[in-house]
Design an enzyme around this catalytic site. Sequence first.
Site, PDB file in Angstrom:
ATOM      1  N   GLU A 198       0.743  -1.498  -0.258  1.00  0.00           N
ATOM      2  CA  GLU A 198      -0.593  -0.420  -0.148  1.00  0.00           C
ATOM      3  C   GLU A 198       0.843   0.896   0.642  1.00  0.00           C
ATOM      4  O   GLU A 198       0.613   2.199   0.594  1.00  0.00           O
ATOM      5  CB  GLU A 198      -1.041   0.005   0.959  1.00  0.00           C
ATOM      6  CG  GLU A 198      -1.987  -1.770   0.904  1.00  0.00           C
ATOM      7  CD  GLU A 198      -2.804  -0.907   2.291  1.00  0.00           C
ATOM      8  OE1 GLU A 198      -4.095  -1.465   2.264  1.00  0.00           O
ATOM      9  OE2 GLU A 198      -2.617  -1.109   3.276  1.00  0.00           O
ATOM     10  N   ASP A 219      -8.784  -8.747   4.051  1.00  0.00           N
ATOM     11  CA  ASP A 219      -8.599  -8.154   4.968  1.00  0.00           C
ATOM     12  C   ASP A 219      -9.345  -7.450   6.515  1.00  0.00           C
ATOM     13  O   ASP A 219     -10.405  -6.908   6.421  1.00  0.00           O
ATOM     14  CB  ASP A 219      -8.206  -6.266   4.469  1.00  0.00           C
ATOM     15  CG  ASP A 219      -7.421  -5.139   5.676  1.00  0.00           C
ATOM     16  OD1 ASP A 219      -7.090  -5.548   6.059  1.00  0.00           O
ATOM     17  OD2 ASP A 219      -7.281  -3.813   4.883  1.00  0.00           O
ATOM     18  N   GLU A 240     -12.039  -1.466  12.717  1.00  0.00           N
ATOM     19  CA  GLU A 240     -12.616  -1.192  11.190  1.00  0.00           C
ATOM     20  C   GLU A 240     -13.585  -1.312  10.462  1.00  0.00           C
ATOM     21  O   GLU A 240     -14.165  -0.565   9.757  1.00  0.00           O
ATOM     22  CB  GLU A 240     -10.974  -1.684  10.039  1.00  0.00           C
ATOM     23  CG  GLU A 240     -10.956  -0.980   8.777  1.00  0.00           C
ATOM     24  CD  GLU A 240      -9.800  -1.571   8.458  1.00  0.00           C
ATOM     25  OE1 GLU A 240      -8.997  -1.934   9.220  1.00  0.00           O
ATOM     26  OE2 GLU A 240      -8.978  -0.880   7.062  1.00  0.00           O
TER      27      GLU A 240
END
Lengths: 721, 721
Positions: B312, B386, B414
């Site tokens: 990323e 993820d 998240e």
Amino acid sequence: MTKFIIRFSLYQLILFLLPLVIWGQSDYKLWLQYNKVQNKNILSEYNSNIKGIVALGNSETIQIATKELEIGLSGLLGKQITIQENSKGQSLVIFGSESSLNKDVLEQVKKELSTINNEGFIIKSIVSDGKKQLLITAKTDIGVLYGVYNFLRLLQTDKSIANLNFVDSPKINIRILNHWDNLDRTVERGYAGFSLWNWHKLPDFIDERYIDYARANASIGINGTVLTNVNANALILTPQYIEKVEALAKVFRTYGIKVYLTARFSAPIEIGGLKTADPLDPTVQNWWKEKAKEIYTRIPDFGGFLVKANSEGQPGPQNYGRNHVDGANMLADAVAPYGGIVMWRAFVYSEHDPSDRAKQAYEEFVPYDGQFRDNVIIQVKNGAIDFQPREPFHPMFGAMPKTPLMMEFQITQEYLGFSTHLVYLPKLFQEVLESDTYRKGKGSTVAKVIDGSFDNHKITGIVGVSNIGNDINWTGHPFAQANWYGFGRLAWNPYLDSGAIADDWLRMTFSNNINFVIPVKEMMLKSRETVVNYMTPLGLHHIMDTGHHYGPGPWVSNLSRPEWNPVYYHKADKDGIGFNRSKTGSNATAKYAPEVAQLFDNIGTCPEQYLLWFHHVSWDYKLKNGKTLWDGIALKYQQGVDEVGTMNATWDTMGNYVDEQRFKEVQMLLRIQYKEAKWWRDACLLYFQQYSGKELPEGVEKPTQTLDYFESLKFPFAPGN
Amino acid sequence: MTKFIIRFSLYQLILFLLPLVIWGQSDYKLWLQYNKVQNKNILSEYNSNIKGIVALGNSETIQIATKELEIGLSGLLGKQITIQENSKGQSLVIFGSESSLNKDVLEQVKKELSTINNEGFIIKSIVSDGKKQLLITAKTDIGVLYGVYNFLRLLQTDKSIANLNFVDSPKINIRILNHWDNLDRTVERGYAGFSLWNWHKLPDFIDERYIDYARANASIGINGTVLTNVNANALILTPQYIEKVEALAKVFRTYGIKVYLTARFSAPIEIGGLKTADPLDPTVQNWWKEKAKEIYTRIPDFGGFLVKANSEGQPGPQNYGRNHVDGANMLADAVAPYGGIVMWRAFVYSEHDPSDRAKQAYEEFVPYDGQFRDNVIIQVKNGAIDFQPREPFHPMFGAMPKTPLMMEFQITQEYLGFSTHLVYLPKLFQEVLESDTYRKGKGSTVAKVIDGSFDNHKITGIVGVSNIGNDINWTGHPFAQANWYGFGRLAWNPYLDSGAIADDWLRMTFSNNINFVIPVKEMMLKSRETVVNYMTPLGLHHIMDTGHHYGPGPWVSNLSRPEWNPVYYHKADKDGIGFNRSKTGSNATAKYAPEVAQLFDNIGTCPEQYLLWFHHVSWDYKLKNGKTLWDGIALKYQQGVDEVGTMNATWDTMGNYVDEQRFKEVQMLLRIQYKEAKWWRDACLLYFQQYSGKELPEGVEKPTQTLDYFESLKFPFAPGN
């Protein structure tokens, strides 16, 4: 120089902290600790005078007052307090508004009621049906709540309540905090963590802290809060956010606190889809009217808007060739139907006029005196530059008799050591409020301008830029709580003595023991002069490092606007130092009344605390104490350092009077302050020495680092930036 | 569908909150409330077995253990606990390490001592000098501290202590939190305020929270913490910050917690002034060696580095044509002389390979098996995408027998509703740990890979991405504390049952009353399946809104990298929905052991909870319950909403068992969760309905808003982004 030597090692401190492990939260309780009264005689007096409480009425505000009395008295008296259904007993604390009183009781407070305003209160020992009682009353329920907090304060500070007739009203209408809080919860110039306002969880999650924030404010009479940063984001005015603001307003309302918002002048473009924000454009005017209507539909007691326009890059009416009057009046018209107001900031300085920033707000605003709407109040910082450790009062005070001016103090310590330096600010506030403008002859103090008595203004206001964040102790430094507290007390009554306020605060927050109160109060009262000494003695100003404003940066000279650079303000050269603002210089002195101008103009009469603010002075100039200016500056820096040493020594002996957690916290912070006071001294003296070319006088410690070292320091993540 | 209807008004809640005004901080105390034991028989048993405490030794860690016992027992037993100088009395709690025991006592625990590791402990009822005593011992002082916390847990959960022989050792070496905390105190994916680490005030100000953080972690056996974000800033490795890290390390050390930092791969360039960060360049290697030396000089027990490289946008060895082995081994060599380790993350996916992100970490890492240094451990997320509400276990587990793999769980929510949704994550963690890799036949669970028993690794580790912030309650949601707690317990023993952990946590945090514990535990245990139902049922994944990841966003298709877009993951079209990862599709199933691959490949045997993860399935496909896929999806969403309704109904009856503040907080949060569960249901079903073209089945409530409305929602200041 004191004999005090810091014997400090982190290791020792940590070891000492170990036995502390107690999840202790006294930090959080601020000045509402309500610990049991220690003095037995006083406790006995309280017990014989307080047998129970009686609430008259059951509004939400009266319920809050009841709860607060219950908590407060239970703690202070160390026993459960009974809530009585009626006043048949004796020695009761009876509280309720005027309208809830019976004829007999009303008669006994009739005279007092005629003297108080809508927020005032009466605490009076009365006799009703042959029984001695304590009455807390007011014209409104909020007044009653204020009375309750003031009554509790008497008990918190060991005052006698045997024969009371305590009548008081606030002298200023709008007593308000400005939160420079952004929607992402960062706080501009905030040093106590991040914003209390958890916008993401609002409106449906009401954090307990909102309630405790309201309690704390109500307890000192603060009645308004601007939730958002003056460097505003238009999104706060969208329905998504107004709903969240409404939820906060609901919590605060019962505590007598109105909510205000900052209005971004370009909002009609950014969230309204208009092509302009010109205040004379009817579609713009209408957009604001509709926006006001939308807000007031949800928040009927919404306070109004605070605006920073055409200042430091913020949009404003000048973007469209209009002026401050055009902008302020347009917004004022939008909120007027609902009783709202506009607070329009005078903190402006032009990037096109490098001559003297100290004159500019005056020049830009004073000509408009009399042109603003009735519901506009101009918000003026205490000094003409920017919340420096010391500034002479702003020349606008007293210069706009037809316009209400609102005092803007900064409670957060942007230029005074963030939340690591102990500086008791009410001393600074008092100095400003007592300053004499001479606009109507001797005795025309700033306080009289502010409270409206000078020019008979209906709207009066005082603002404190908040030092509150989401740190558990609210303000980062336990003693910074005193600055919030003291601001509130002075907002209620700008004629109070800062020493008396410190006395109350210390007793409420820590202890009534005079072996604690007397020396620590002295430490607090001296602390403001101390920070001036080690940062900006003798009228120096704006020599902090750039951007974050953390630590010294007198060498900074590379910023795009001249008046952002420290060198612009100190003007040190081989001949001397200081900004000549006298009639031989920028003539900023001419903005004051003639008596004041004359005083400042003449280097001989100019108070030495403002010397380098108004004069460029030779290094060899003889100060009143006979020292040369160079020696005098150097010795002042040293004195500041030594005084912080004394503060450390004083505090180190206070362990018996304070819970261990707060004692240690203050101790660690005073150690940092001492280190940083030296940093200021060394960095400034080494820098100025390049110009003076003189040795440090005897009594000034040698710097421990080079100037290069100090100039190399970088703080990319300093808070509040 | 339940009959539960939310009768919610903010006004009611606020009114209800008023009497709460008590500065209550039970939220802050986590699971270490130490409230007095309510059951009289049990209290009496404790009192007769605990007459005092005796500390053997006086290291800082033993001092901490003493203090904790003093606080804990005083609270639990409701009386002052006496610290005895020696063991002459009876019924004493005696605690100290092996080396402090006399011969007689040592003999009684010799056998147990031979079975525990360096962090293990023994709590045993013994008889010494004819007196019955309780002994807490271990090989090390840290082991003793763990024993003390475990002993206190027995009392907090009403367990008998009459005849104890409780012997335990952690099954995993490195039990560590990853803080994704930035140097400006924002927390990436943090929903509990901001970072605990007040870098500005460090090193000289030791916030009480650092100590309480260490206590809480030690109490559940966490022994490491990575202070900084995996998206790293090189400045943390400068002397200015190392000094601050040192101060934290000093606090944490006595609690058995090592400090680790994230290493930005390009640090040699950014703060070292080098031209390259090529891991094969000797100047780069030397720079890291010197840096390690500098750190270890100040922090002798520094744990090591965590690295996110070439992922990323983060820099890494591939920037120089090198590979993960080159990068990891270089850093490993730098810290090896001091006993440090490198945790190298396997969370990588290429922007140049749009085929299937689920395969990429496997393909990039598995070929390197056996090439990493002994002090490198590869950190692998629990699933291949993820941290979704549900993912099949990561195929790397079991596939790299020559390399220790570390489990990375995400405690911060998240993708699971931030800190407003009650989701008990140990249930999710347990599901992953129990998953069978079949790499060495049936029973080759992920837990066995992780704890090293499978391949005999010396270094073993488990990571939780922290959900801790500076909110007073630490985790934003009172029940999110259970996820921190549960992670710690599972890190110590990955074979524990999540229900037993919930039981302990509820008793320690709230109440031992079974009328509370049983229904609320059930609510917790169901909550993970509930969030899957209302967010991503039947194997759906990665359909959240973009950037902040708050709320649904299945429509998002405009992001620059294909695998960032929800449409890439659900692939809904008129024929059906789901990502074909079977051998007829991306063949990601082939990364698993053949038994597992076969199970997932076959739509008939693939567990329905992973159906759309592995298969693109027709809207008319018949599920096991006989419903069509479309109806099944819709009913799952509805079920999720209904289950949140049931959670609300359950909690609403719990007011008598919980302090009012926490009761109300949870109630408000459950109301939000209910609202947001409906939002997920409505937004996802309206969106997918465009492709299925079918009506919502009976039992599914009609959406309250249009798809356009849901797509229009914007959250520019959602936290953690």
